[in-house]
Scaffold this motif. Structure first.
Motif, short mmCIF file in Angstrom:
data_model
loop_
_atom_site.label_atom_id
_atom_site.label_comp_id
_atom_site.label_asym_id
_atom_site.label_seq_id
_atom_site.Cartn_x
_atom_site.Cartn_y
_atom_site.Cartn_z
N SER A 315 0.81 -1.22 0.00
CA SER A 315 0.00 0.00 0.00
C SER A 315 0.84 1.27 0.00
CB SER A 315 -0.92 0.00 1.23
OG SER A 315 -0.14 -0.03 2.41
N GLU A 316 2.15 1.16 0.17
CA GLU A 316 2.98 2.35 0.28
C GLU A 316 3.11 3.06 -1.06
OE1 GLU A 316 7.16 3.62 2.49
OE2 GLU A 316 6.54 1.51 2.35
N GLU A 317 3.03 4.40 -1.02
CA GLU A 317 3.13 5.21 -2.23
C GLU A 317 4.24 6.23 -2.07
OE1 GLU A 317 -0.72 6.94 -2.78
OE2 GLU A 317 -1.58 5.11 -3.67
N PHE A 318 4.86 6.59 -3.21
CA PHE A 318 5.94 7.55 -3.23
C PHE A 318 5.60 8.64 -4.23
CE2 PHE A 318 7.54 3.50 -1.88
CZ PHE A 318 8.40 3.80 -0.83
N TYR A 319 5.81 9.89 -3.82
CA TYR A 319 5.37 11.02 -4.63
C TYR A 319 6.55 11.70 -5.32
CZ TYR A 319 1.03 10.28 -2.13
OH TYR A 319 -0.11 9.71 -1.62
N ILE A 320 6.29 12.18 -6.55
CA ILE A 320 7.30 12.87 -7.35
C ILE A 320 6.77 14.26 -7.68
CG2 ILE A 320 8.65 12.83 -9.47
CD1 ILE A 320 8.21 9.78 -9.55
N THR A 321 7.49 15.29 -7.26
CA THR A 321 7.04 16.67 -7.50
C THR A 321 7.44 17.13 -8.91
OG1 THR A 321 9.07 17.55 -6.55
CG2 THR A 321 7.22 17.21 -5.05
N GLU A 322 6.89 18.26 -9.32
CA GLU A 322 7.04 18.73 -10.70
C GLU A 322 8.49 19.03 -11.07
OE1 GLU A 322 5.00 21.92 -13.79
OE2 GLU A 322 4.39 21.86 -11.68
N ASN A 323 9.26 19.58 -10.15
CA ASN A 323 10.64 19.97 -10.46
C ASN A 323 11.68 18.92 -10.05
OD1 ASN A 323 9.85 22.52 -11.50
ND2 ASN A 323 9.60 23.27 -9.39
N GLN A 324 11.21 17.77 -9.63
CA GLN A 324 12.12 16.73 -9.18
C GLN A 324 12.84 16.11 -10.38
OE1 GLN A 324 10.23 14.31 -6.26
NE2 GLN A 324 11.81 12.71 -6.27
N THR A 325 14.15 15.91 -10.25
CA THR A 325 14.95 15.38 -11.37
C THR A 325 15.43 13.95 -11.15
OG1 THR A 325 16.97 16.30 -10.42
CG2 THR A 325 15.75 17.69 -11.99
N GLU A 326 15.29 13.43 -9.95
CA GLU A 326 15.69 12.05 -9.71
C GLU A 326 14.87 11.43 -8.59
OE1 GLU A 326 19.45 12.56 -6.64
OE2 GLU A 326 19.86 12.24 -8.78
N VAL A 327 14.77 10.11 -8.63
CA VAL A 327 14.08 9.33 -7.59
C VAL A 327 15.04 8.23 -7.17
CG1 VAL A 327 12.14 7.82 -7.09
CG2 VAL A 327 11.81 9.82 -8.56
N ASN A 328 15.22 8.03 -5.88
CA ASN A 328 16.13 7.00 -5.38
C ASN A 328 15.41 5.89 -4.63
OD1 ASN A 328 18.69 8.13 -6.25
ND2 ASN A 328 18.28 9.77 -4.79
N VAL A 329 14.18 6.14 -4.17
CA VAL A 329 13.39 5.16 -3.44
C VAL A 329 11.97 5.20 -3.98
CG1 VAL A 329 12.49 4.47 -1.18
CG2 VAL A 329 14.78 5.46 -1.34
N PRO A 330 11.37 4.06 -4.28
CA PRO A 330 11.79 2.67 -4.05
C PRO A 330 12.65 2.10 -5.19
CG PRO A 330 9.60 2.71 -4.94
CD PRO A 330 9.99 4.15 -4.79
N LEU A 331 12.81 2.87 -6.25
CA LEU A 331 13.69 2.49 -7.34
C LEU A 331 14.31 3.76 -7.88
CD1 LEU A 331 11.47 1.49 -10.41
CD2 LEU A 331 10.72 2.84 -8.49
#
Length: 436
Positions: A315-331
């Motif tokens: 059920s866990e969710e991860f959010y990405i904002t408009e100006n975000q350039t990278e994601v490290n978690v969960p992938l």
């Protein structure tokens, strides 16, 4: 006995020579003889004493006795006290298990913080016999009958070749003082019952019983070594490893005459204990699982798969904002603007940034998820059907993440992009999203 011990060390555990050693000393007969012998042999030693506070004044008497001995003989000493009963209650352990956990955790802390090389305990041949009989009465495999190992990681037991009687005689010959633990006289514990009642009968039947036992134990250890060698060779034929998973080929496994024994050898180190359930898994339905604390065993079509228990909840969710350039978690994802529209792949997609609604959401796929796969003519498709077409295993399905814009799927990450967010000739703002 001093020369006998030195010869034993030189032959069986030569790596102890010239090392800094921490001796676990309770104040009882065995540990005081251990201490005396290693003093006589001029090893670099220190004492570690645990006061478990289980015998009231007697426990503190042991502590005082050890402290005075260390001071009188100029031996470095480390002392600690534990509220063992409280620890046992908090962690729902027996008192004996709680004391063992506390003791060895502290020993390893000293090992690291004070730069000791090894921890020495005073287990001897009679202790080994008692452990053998305890395991035998409870039911065990071959491994449980091989006794206490001389070495277990950094823990060394140099007196296993000596009997309790030999240790007692040495103590008397050298006027070694020790403290009697009153709990040793009680039949409250299984070990004491075996020590007081069963072993005397065995020794009466065979006065050389301990010697005979040591020979038997040696044969069993050799047999266990052969079992481990055979298991290792067969493992290469039946198993293949993929990242943090091990896949056992069921067709090859079932050709083995004793496949259950092999499974036991391969899986015991992962903490599994429900062996009947594991053996039933071979003929079970695809999707059936057996769990250990940190690992699980999964039946998946033609394989049994070992993998870690995942820490991220479905059920866990991860959010990405408009100006975000990278994601490290969960992938790991890289997000950047692009000038050219290239061909999408499994690991890179190009989307129309103006069609996205922020924040974007990364989540696990859910039953009932539907999207419109890129290149499918605008027809919708269930994500579960995509998985079936891709012939993904159950574990591969569980590891799939979905990138969403609002309620719509943008990307089944690493597999297929959604047609609704595709770039066209009129697209002004192109966003490149790459799985790293």
């Amino acid at each position: 006995m001093k020369d006998l011990l030195q010869n034993h060390i030189n032959k069986e555990i030569p790596f102890l020579n010239q090392k800094k050693l921490l001796l676990a000393v309770s104040g009882g007969l065995d540990s005081m003889v251990l201490l005396h012998l290693f003093q006589e042999l001029k090893f670099d030693i220190a004492i570690a004493h645990c006061n478990f506070q289980l015998r009231g004044v007697e426990s503190f008497g042991d502590q005082k006795f050890i402290q005075e001995y260390a001071d009188a003989n100029a031996v470095p000493i480390y002392v600690t006290q534990f509220d063992t009963e409280a620890f046992a209650k908090d962690y729902k352990l027996s008192t004996q298990v709680a004391a063992r956990v506390l003791r060895y955790n502290w020993f390893y802390e000293l090992l690291e913080n004070e730069n000791f090389d090894y921890i020495l305990t005073a287990h001897h041949a009679d202790d080994n016999l008692e452990t053998f009989l305890i395991n035998f009465t409870r039911g065990t495999g071959l491994e449980g009958l091989t006794g206490i190992p001389v070495q277990n990681d950094k823990i060394i037991r140099p007196l296993l070749f000596l009997t309790r009687n030999e240790i007692d005689n040495y103590a008397k010959e050298h006027d070694i003082r020790w403290r009697e633990d009153s709990s040793n006289a009680s039949d409250k514990y299984v070990r004491n019952k075996i020590r007081h009642h069963l072993i005397p009968i065995l020794k009466e039947l065979n006065p050389n019983f301990i010697s005979s036992f040591l020979k038997t134990e040696s044969y069993l250890q050799q047999s266990q070594s052969m079992v481990e060698d055979a298991a290792s060779m067969v493992y290469q034929q039946v198993a293949h490893e993929e990242e943090d998973q091990i896949h056992f080929d069921l067709k090859k496994l079932m050709q083995l005459p004793n496949y259950q024994s092999y499974l036991y050898q391969w899986l015991k180190e992962y903490g599994f204990t429900a062996w009947d359930d594991i053996y039933d898994l071979v003929d079970g339905q695809s999707g059936k699982q057996v769990f250990a604390t940190d690992y699980r065993l999964l039946k998946d079509r033609d394989f049994i798969i070992v993998c870690p228990v995942k820490q991220i909840e479905i059920s866990e969710e991860f959010y990405i904002t408009e100006n975000q350039t990278e994601v490290n978690v969960p992938l790991k994802l890289s997000i950047s603007k692009a000038d050219d529209i290239l061909i999408d792949s499994n690991t890179v997609i190009f989307v129309d940034a103006d069609q996205l609604v922020y924040p974007l959401v990364l989540r696990k796929w859910k039953t009932g998820d539907v999207f419109i796969p890129l290149g499918m003519g605008g027809k919708s498709k269930k994500v579960s059907k995509l998985f079936k077409d891709e012939k993904l295993s159950l574990i591969e399905k569980e590891n799939i993440w979905i990138l969403c814009s609002g309620e719509q799927i943008v990307w089944v990450v690493g597999i297929r992009a959604d047609n609704r967010f595709r770039t066209v000739n009129t697209t002004k703002n192109i966003l490149k999203i790459e799985l790293i």
